[in-house]
Design a protein around this motif. Sequence first.
Motif, PDB file in Angstrom:
ATOM      1  N   SER A  30       0.813  -1.220   0.000  1.00 50.82           N
ATOM      2  CA  SER A  30       0.000   0.000   0.000  1.00 50.82           C
ATOM      3  C   SER A  30       0.845   1.268   0.000  1.00 50.82           C
ATOM      4  N   ARG A  31       2.138   1.153   0.251  1.00 49.47           N
ATOM      5  CA  ARG A  31       2.999   2.340   0.227  1.00 49.47           C
ATOM      6  C   ARG A  31       3.120   2.923  -1.180  1.00 49.47           C
ATOM      7  N   HIS A  32       3.107   2.051  -2.185  1.00 49.00           N
ATOM      8  CA  HIS A  32       3.312   2.509  -3.559  1.00 49.00           C
ATOM      9  C   HIS A  32       2.143   2.198  -4.489  1.00 49.00           C
ATOM     10  N   HIS A  33       1.137   1.489  -4.010  1.00 48.01           N
ATOM     11  CA  HIS A  33       0.053   1.047  -4.880  1.00 48.01           C
ATOM     12  C   HIS A  33      -1.301   1.218  -4.196  1.00 48.01           C
ATOM     13  N   GLN A  34      -2.368   1.225  -4.991  1.00 46.68           N
ATOM     14  CA  GLN A  34      -3.730   1.202  -4.457  1.00 46.68           C
ATOM     15  C   GLN A  34      -4.151  -0.260  -4.310  1.00 46.68           C
ATOM     16  N   SER A 386       8.799  -3.336   1.085  1.00 46.80           N
ATOM     17  CA  SER A 386       8.136  -2.679  -0.053  1.00 46.80           C
ATOM     18  C   SER A 386       8.987  -2.767  -1.314  1.00 46.80           C
ATOM     19  N   GLU A 387      10.269  -2.484  -1.159  1.00 45.02           N
ATOM     20  CA  GLU A 387      11.168  -2.530  -2.307  1.00 45.02           C
ATOM     21  C   GLU A 387      11.265  -3.938  -2.888  1.00 45.02           C
ATOM     22  N   ASP A 390       8.029  -4.754  -4.779  1.00 49.28           N
ATOM     23  CA  ASP A 390       7.953  -4.043  -6.054  1.00 49.28           C
ATOM     24  C   ASP A 390       8.821  -4.701  -7.113  1.00 49.28           C
ATOM     25  N   GLU A 395       5.887  -4.947 -14.006  1.00 46.17           N
ATOM     26  CA  GLU A 395       5.825  -3.496 -14.137  1.00 46.17           C
ATOM     27  C   GLU A 395       4.524  -3.092 -14.827  1.00 46.17           C
ATOM     28  N   HIS A 396       3.988  -1.965 -14.400  1.00 47.38           N
ATOM     29  CA  HIS A 396       2.691  -1.512 -14.912  1.00 47.38           C
ATOM     30  C   HIS A 396       2.708  -1.316 -16.430  1.00 47.38           C
TER      31      HIS A 396
END
Length: 406
Positions: A30-34, A386-387, A390, A395-396
């Motif tokens: 949740s730190r970098h994404h919804q 988190s890292e 990810d 990747e998006h």
Amino acid sequence: MKILFLNNLLPYPLDNGGKIKTYNTLKALSRHHQVDLLAFVNSENERAYIRHLSAVSRQIDVVCKTVIKDTSKLAFVKDYLFSTFSSLPYVVKKFYTNEMKNKIVRLQRENQYDLIYVNHLSMMAYHNCFETKVVLDQQNVESLIFGRFIAQTKNPLKKGLGYIEFIKLKKFEKDMLRRADRVIALSEADKQAFTRMLGRDKKEIAVISIHIDEKMLQFSPPEQNKIRLLFMGTMSWYPNKNGMLWFLENCLPRLDPKKYHLYICGAHPPKELTAYQNKQNVTVTGYVKDMNDYIRKCDIGIVPLFIGSGQRVKIIESFAKGLPVISTAVGAEGLVTDEDNILIADSGEEFLDAIKTLSERPDLREKIKMNARLTYENYYSNASLSEKLDRALPEHAAMQSGQKVL
């Protein structure tokens, strides 16, 4: 990135290893994404815990179904009978409902997710309705656990029925490893097991250990009038029950009740365990709201597990909180261990020798505690989770173009 996170149980309260692992994964993502969470609750009362997860998930939805075997024998029998007529193994079939399927379909239609994060093999039961890339976070090598159970059980009926379940589970696990776009394993040992299962099918498998948040840690010196032994773990999980019954039968009778006290802490203890409860040297607590109350009063943690895979959160917690641990090799499997941060014992004699050694040598207890804490800081601190996650996710941009990220 918009992520739909599927889990077999609501990860709150943080009263067992699986929930702690899942909560920290949600927090890191949740730190970098919804992140939207969809999970089962075992009873309607558990809906009250939803509010505690608002900080780690944008939207939370649940389906109520009795999935913990020990809370309803009738539900267990019903689910097991249904699974006998299904290609799905029982441990997967019991999590399949039309309500959950419909919610997955609806949430995907309404939110156009970039990724579905499946946080337990059982939730891959819904793989046919997934409309985007899938990450499978494997908590254990499930078929390996079941294979070890079959090897240990002496009951011919359980062995026969277990073998049928094992065949279905191994096939399902292999198929879902192939179906997932990415796989996350807890340890190199688990990764190797998945690689062997896949054979010639190449699959990118990331290894991300269980991490624990620094804020969860508490430290306090133990009481000294007795050596206090601690086992912590949910007793509805068969490996925990099996391991503790072994310890009670093979080690407890040879421990002086005037010198040692054993605490068995965990929800749903069966009658075979509660029968050992007494006022002299054994306490079976059942569910414990705050395990720190027992960690702070105990001198030695024990992990007598002979069935399992993945990683034991109880050992990582002990590393972080200053509780020296004695474990079987299976219990410590997948963790960074050596003779300086944990003692390994695989027989009754070895367990008793290790308990005696730690009891008589407080200097060794302190050495193990210090080295274990360093192991936690280097490998299992939540700061880097988190890292790592990810790096493990597609990747998006590549997902939008339909390309596989290598």
